[in-house]
Design an enzyme around this catalytic site. Structure first.
Site, PDB file in Angstrom:
ATOM      1  NE  ARG A 111      95.740  44.383  41.829  1.00 20.60           N
ATOM      2  CZ  ARG A 111      96.064  45.662  41.844  1.00 20.60           C
ATOM      3  NH1 ARG A 111      96.984  45.912  43.014  1.00 20.60           N
ATOM      4  NH2 ARG A 111      95.835  46.352  41.010  1.00 20.60           N
ATOM      5  CG  HIS A 138      97.498  46.939  36.022  1.00 25.31           C
ATOM      6  ND1 HIS A 138      96.075  46.573  36.178  1.00 25.31           N
ATOM      7  CD2 HIS A 138      97.909  47.800  36.951  1.00 25.31           C
ATOM      8  CE1 HIS A 138      95.782  47.065  37.338  1.00 25.31           C
ATOM      9  NE2 HIS A 138      96.887  47.912  37.712  1.00 25.31           N
ATOM     10  CD  GLN A 141      96.925  52.004  36.221  1.00 26.74           C
ATOM     11  OE1 GLN A 141      96.764  51.686  37.072  1.00 26.74           O
ATOM     12  NE2 GLN A 141      96.725  53.475  35.759  1.00 26.74           N
ATOM     13  CG  ASP A 229     104.511  50.682  37.778  1.00 24.70           C
ATOM     14  OD1 ASP A 229     104.261  51.299  38.792  1.00 24.70           O
ATOM     15  OD2 ASP A 229     104.306  49.605  37.277  1.00 24.70           O
ATOM     16  CB  CYS A 268      99.718  52.717  37.181  1.00 20.43           C
ATOM     17  SG  CYS A 268     101.049  51.894  38.074  1.00 20.43           S
ATOM     18  NE  ARG A 296      92.715  51.385  36.991  1.00 21.56           N
ATOM     19  CZ  ARG A 296      93.188  50.546  38.052  1.00 21.56           C
ATOM     20  NH1 ARG A 296      94.253  50.860  38.665  1.00 21.56           N
ATOM     21  NH2 ARG A 296      92.731  49.300  38.048  1.00 21.56           N
TER      22      ARG A 296
HETATM   23  N1   CP Z   1      97.180  51.205  40.067  1.00 23.06           N
HETATM   24  C1   CP Z   1      96.872  50.354  40.709  1.00 23.06           C
HETATM   25  O1   CP Z   1      96.320  49.154  40.131  1.00 23.06           O
HETATM   26  O2   CP Z   1      97.090  50.453  41.990  1.00 23.06           O
HETATM   27  P1   CP Z   1      96.434  49.474  43.119  1.00 23.06           P
HETATM   28  O3   CP Z   1      97.461  48.813  43.427  1.00 23.06           O
HETATM   29  O4   CP Z   1      96.201  50.467  44.393  1.00 23.06           O
HETATM   30  O5   CP Z   1      95.112  49.007  42.918  1.00 23.06           O
HETATM   31  N1  NVA Z   2     103.955  47.175  38.720  1.00 26.00           N
HETATM   32  C1  NVA Z   2     103.149  47.410  39.944  1.00 26.00           C
HETATM   33  C2  NVA Z   2     101.845  47.954  39.563  1.00 26.00           C
HETATM   34  C3  NVA Z   2     101.108  48.282  40.895  1.00 26.00           C
HETATM   35  C4  NVA Z   2      99.963  48.851  40.293  1.00 26.00           C
HETATM   36  C5  NVA Z   2     102.976  46.021  40.631  1.00 26.00           C
HETATM   37  O1  NVA Z   2     102.612  45.120  39.910  1.00 26.00           O
HETATM   38  O2  NVA Z   2     103.367  45.967  41.710  1.00 26.00           O
END
Ligand code: CP
Ligand code: NVA
Length: 311
Positions: A111, A138, A141, A229, A268, A296
């Protein structure tokens, strides 16, 4: 000569047939273990004797726990670290990190704050690298979201999904998915927070049916699924400007009523209740967000199985 590892970096790079196979495998795996305790290993254990390293440069709940649970259910193991706890956080080159981890684990999930770092990790890695979210995309997701869509509404091909709000990383992966899975994607966002132009160009190249508007009602009308989101993603700094620009883009029951009669709502998570979505929608009957969060896990397992060449 060894073949290159199966990285899972972005949906636009993937073959449609592989993505379909991953989704179908996720459905089958989920059905096969219905009612089982969560720690029981799948019969075929495709990750037996394998180890996944997970590196987090940003916070996570769903991605972290679903990948960990996924590896256990596939018969494998995990090593988890924040980048801050690694020499990576003190400036060790990501390429050197990739080479070291490739000697110790069978796959790496990252990440990342900066998408290019994911690309650099993958280039230097001799084991599969998985995108666990970057500032640009992502992809994991979206497979969970499409699994949820298909569980509730059947095949996504030819259907209409409406994205309302920020043209962010999750939106970009939906754009890629529209091309790969053949659904129509309506995107309603304020002009200044439009999706990445490279992704819109990719959509054109894939002949994806992506329609942009700044009108949430136009985007949602007749849609099978409404998705939003957070208005402020991890790493965004213009918090106040965003809250004010996105105010007309809140998903409430009035907006949901414009969608198809059996339309579902997806997010998400984490959600900012009262900002991008009301409590009534989050907790209402059209909301499938908890199935989505659970999925997920199921999607992750099949992404891992694909990376390990078990699909
Ligand atoms: N949706 C998602 O990726 O959640 P987290 O940030 O908790 O991993
Ligand atoms: N768009 C959000 C998604 C989190 C899972 C972010 O990047 O913070």
């Amino acid at each position: 000569m060894t073949s290159s590892p199966r990285h899972f970096l972005d949906l636009w790079r993937m073959e449609s047939a592989d993505l379909r196979a991953i989704l179908d495998d996720a459905k089958a795996r989920k059905a096969a273990r219905s009612g089982w305790p969560k720690g029981k290993v799948d019969a075929d254990a495709p990750a037996r004797d394998r180890v996944l390293a997970m590196i987090f440069e940003k916070h996570s709940t769903r991605t972290r726990f679903s990948f960990d649970a996924a590896m256990r259910q596939l018969g494998g193991d995990v090593i988890i670290s924040t980048s801050a706890d690694m020499q990576l956080g003190r400036g060790e080159p990501i390429e050197d990190t990739a080479k070291v981890l490739s000697r110790m684990v069978d796959a790496v999930m990252l990440r990342a704050k900066v998408h290019e770092d994911l690309e650099r990790l993958a280039l230097a890695s001799s084991v599969p690298v998985i995108n666990g979210l970057t500032d640009k995309s992502h992809p994991c997701q979206i497979l969970a979201d499409l699994l949820t869509f298909e569980e509730h509404l059947g095949p996504v091909k030819g259907r209409t999904l409406a994205w309302v709000g920020d043209g962010n990383n999750v939106c970009s992966s939906f754009i890629h998915a529209a091309g790969k899975f053949g659904f129509k994607l309506n995107i309603a966002c304020p002009t200044i927070y439009h999706p990445d132009l490279t992704d819109l160009a990719r959509a054109s190249e894939m002949q994806a049916n992506v329609v942009m508007t700044d009108d949430p009602k136009a985007a949602v009308r007749g849609a099978d699924c409404v998705i939003t989101d957070t208005w402020v993603s991890m790493g965004d700094t213009d918090h106040e400007a965003r809250i004010s620009a996105f105010e007309p883009y809140q998903v409430d029951d009035g907006l949901m009523d414009l969608a198809a009669q059996d339309a579902i709502f997806l997010h998400c998570l984490p959600a900012h209740r009262g900002e991008e979505v009301t409590d009534a929608v989050m907790d209402g009957t059209r909301s499938k967000i908890w199935d989505e969060a659970e999925n997920r896990l199921h999607a992750q397992k099949s992404i891992l199985a694909w990376c390990f060449e078990a699909i």
